[in-house]
Design a protein around this motif. Structure first.
Motif, PDB file in Angstrom:
ATOM      1  N   LEU A  51      34.648   1.084  36.012  1.00  0.00           N
ATOM      2  CA  LEU A  51      33.734   0.913  35.094  1.00  0.00           C
ATOM      3  C   LEU A  51      33.705  -0.154  34.069  1.00  0.00           C
ATOM      4  O   LEU A  51      32.978  -0.937  33.780  1.00  0.00           O
ATOM      5  N   GLY A  52      35.255  -0.437  33.749  1.00  0.00           N
ATOM      6  CA  GLY A  52      35.606  -1.495  33.005  1.00  0.00           C
ATOM      7  C   GLY A  52      35.088  -2.768  33.744  1.00  0.00           C
ATOM      8  O   GLY A  52      34.560  -3.728  33.001  1.00  0.00           O
ATOM      9  N   TRP A  53      35.249  -2.915  35.130  1.00  0.00           N
ATOM     10  CA  TRP A  53      34.797  -4.024  35.635  1.00  0.00           C
ATOM     11  C   TRP A  53      33.383  -4.227  35.862  1.00  0.00           C
ATOM     12  O   TRP A  53      32.594  -5.395  35.789  1.00  0.00           O
ATOM     13  N   VAL A  54      32.579  -3.070  35.739  1.00  0.00           N
ATOM     14  CA  VAL A  54      31.141  -3.251  35.856  1.00  0.00           C
ATOM     15  C   VAL A  54      30.754  -3.942  34.345  1.00  0.00           C
ATOM     16  O   VAL A  54      29.778  -4.883  34.327  1.00  0.00           O
ATOM     17  N   PHE A  55      31.290  -3.430  33.366  1.00  0.00           N
ATOM     18  CA  PHE A  55      31.057  -3.892  32.006  1.00  0.00           C
ATOM     19  C   PHE A  55      31.427  -5.491  31.948  1.00  0.00           C
ATOM     20  O   PHE A  55      30.488  -6.267  31.498  1.00  0.00           O
ATOM     21  N   SER A  56      32.547  -5.836  32.546  1.00  0.00           N
ATOM     22  CA  SER A  56      33.062  -7.183  32.554  1.00  0.00           C
ATOM     23  C   SER A  56      32.361  -8.155  33.512  1.00  0.00           C
ATOM     24  O   SER A  56      32.448  -9.215  33.404  1.00  0.00           O
ATOM     25  N   LEU A 106      28.035  -4.693  40.912  1.00  0.00           N
ATOM     26  CA  LEU A 106      28.774  -5.722  40.341  1.00  0.00           C
ATOM     27  C   LEU A 106      28.047  -6.978  40.268  1.00  0.00           C
ATOM     28  O   LEU A 106      27.984  -7.727  39.401  1.00  0.00           O
ATOM     29  N   PHE A 107      27.419  -7.233  41.378  1.00  0.00           N
ATOM     30  CA  PHE A 107      26.902  -8.450  41.721  1.00  0.00           C
ATOM     31  C   PHE A 107      25.687  -8.667  40.774  1.00  0.00           C
ATOM     32  O   PHE A 107      25.318  -9.622  40.076  1.00  0.00           O
ATOM     33  N   ALA A 108      24.763  -7.627  40.741  1.00  0.00           N
ATOM     34  CA  ALA A 108      23.815  -7.488  40.027  1.00  0.00           C
ATOM     35  C   ALA A 108      23.976  -7.763  38.479  1.00  0.00           C
ATOM     36  O   ALA A 108      23.214  -8.685  37.797  1.00  0.00           O
ATOM     37  N   ARG A 109      25.010  -7.100  38.000  1.00  0.00           N
ATOM     38  CA  ARG A 109      25.543  -7.309  36.662  1.00  0.00           C
ATOM     39  C   ARG A 109      26.034  -8.758  36.422  1.00  0.00           C
ATOM     40  O   ARG A 109      25.515  -9.482  35.333  1.00  0.00           O
ATOM     41  N   LEU A 110      26.953  -9.551  37.394  1.00  0.00           N
ATOM     42  CA  LEU A 110      27.541 -10.897  37.234  1.00  0.00           C
ATOM     43  C   LEU A 110      26.115 -11.706  37.058  1.00  0.00           C
ATOM     44  O   LEU A 110      25.924 -12.657  36.219  1.00  0.00           O
TER      45      LEU A 110
END
Length: 407
Positions: A51-56, A106-110
């Motif tokens: 979840l921290g990586w999703v935020f980051s 992850l890609f969408a958040r990036l």
């Protein structure tokens, strides 16, 4: 003359209003992952580190977005880069809602972060250049208060709890920005200062920010941005989860986040208005002592009514102090490199914003409680406070970027 003055005031009000609407959506998208965290964790079976990586991921995207968006805007214009960035973060907010597994999420958040990062330096540059030196502080404050209000809108959506699926906040954060694009194209004026001083030879480079006469101000800006945004994004991303861990319900956590964002909106306006009225020492002490005290209180408070009040105060000083930084940065750079300078400072701040959630995730995984995470922010707050003190003290000396030459 009066008619021209009224026309100029009308253009300024329209520019602030349109940039405010974009900032509103930026605030909603920045807060969205924290608000949807519990639902996303359940949907994709995420542990704390995942979840921290999703935020980051979103914050990592902010870094190249801010650098590239500012650099390109000093070459091709603030308006065209703002149109592209709003389109980008709108599309990938929709992609977040449609994510089918962890890596697509992850890609969408990036990519959402890239769009959000490119938007902010252009919002600041457009607003500050339209307002001019006399009204710059209050104009940037009025525009930027859209960010905490947008985050408050996200928190209000989160308060719907099980009434709304977790994707709702991302649908809102995608559709509305795309509807704003034609309005921006039709009604938003390009910066007159940019048009008058457009660099025809390819423009300034990032090295111009580190030349003699500019380097000390640039490094102070970077230090203050890094440590202030570390704290702000730790709060934005982890506070809902930390509150649930302290025994509060998800609905109560959303209410605290709502109060935090209301405090942030008030702090943005109030601290922006005080920026040129208080001494540098008083301003730095007010912002960073308030930030430190409220963070420690967040880690120690167990009563819900007290937590609501503490959340309000934390938002007032943390995000309000961040706005002071955004109003401060344009003072140090000429028009030809202003968006580059602001974008570079925002990008360094995003490194702090990326570090905060990851640091908190590692500390929580190691067994540190909420109070430990909040206390660990104290040294960074001290560094940021000292940097802001020095910047405010020399702000008039560098007004309008006269000491910063493009070269």
């Amino acid at each position: 003359m009066k008619q021209n003055h009224r026309k100029s005031d009308g253009r300024l009000a329209l520019t602030i209003g349109l940039c405010f609407l974009v900032a509103l959506m930026e605030g909603l998208d920045l807060q969205a992952a924290g608000i949807a965290a519990v639902g996303m964790a359940e949907a994709f079976s995420l542990d704390r580190m995942a979840l921290g990586w999703v935020f980051s991921a979103g914050i990592i995207g902010l870094l190249p977005g801010a650098l590239g968006g500012g650099w390109l805007a000093d070459r091709y214009g603030r308006k065209i880069l703002l149109l592209c960035s709003v389109t980008l973060f709108g599309l990938f907010s929709l992609a977040t809602a449609l994510a089918w597994e962890y890596y697509s999420l992850l890609f969408a958040r990036l990519m959402t972060g890239v769009g959000l990062g490119a938007a902010l330096p252009n919002l600041i540059a457009l607003t500050s250049e339209s307002a001019g030196p006399r009204l710059r502080g209050i104009a940037v404050s009025l525009m930027y208060c859209g960010v905490p209000l947008g985050a408050a809108l996200a928190a209000a959506i989160g308060m719907g709890g099980i009434t709304f699926p977790w994707q709702t906040v991302f649908w809102v954060g995608g559709v509305i920005p795309l509807l704003l694009v034609p309005l921006l194209y039709r009604y938003l004026d390009e910066s007159r200062q940019f048009r008058a001083r457009r660099v025809e030879d390819g423009g300034a480079s990032l090295t111009a920010l580190l030349r003699p006469g500019a380097v000390s101000a640039t490094l102070l800006l970077w230090a203050s941005y890094f440590f202030t945004l570390l704290v702000v994004y730790l709060l934005i991303n982890w506070l809902p989860v930390l509150l649930v861990d302290q025994g509060f319900s998800q609905g109560q956590a959303s209410q605290v986040m709502l109060m935090l964002q209301f405090g942030a909106a008030l702090g943005t306006l109030a601290l922006g208005a005080l920026m040129d009225r208080l001494s540098p020492l008083a301003m730095a002490l007010l912002i960073y002592c308030g930030m430190l005290g409220s963070l420690l209180a967040l880690g120690m408070t167990s009563r819900f009514d007290t937590m609501l009040m503490v959340g309000f105060v934390a938002g007032l000083f943390a995000t309000g102090g961040q706005c002071v930084l955004y109003a401060l940065a344009p003072r140090f750079y000429q028009t030809a490199i202003r968006a580059t300078g602001v974008g570079a400072a925002v990008a360094v701040g995003r490194l702090g914003a990326m570090t905060g959630p990851l640091l908190a995730g590692k500390m929580l995984a190691a067994g540190a409680g909420t109070a430990g995470v909040m206390a660990a922010s104290a040294p960074g707050i001290l560094v940021a406070g000292l940097a802001v003190f020095w910047l405010l003290g020399r702000g008039n000396r560098y007004s309008e970027g006269e000491a910063v030459q493009q070269g």
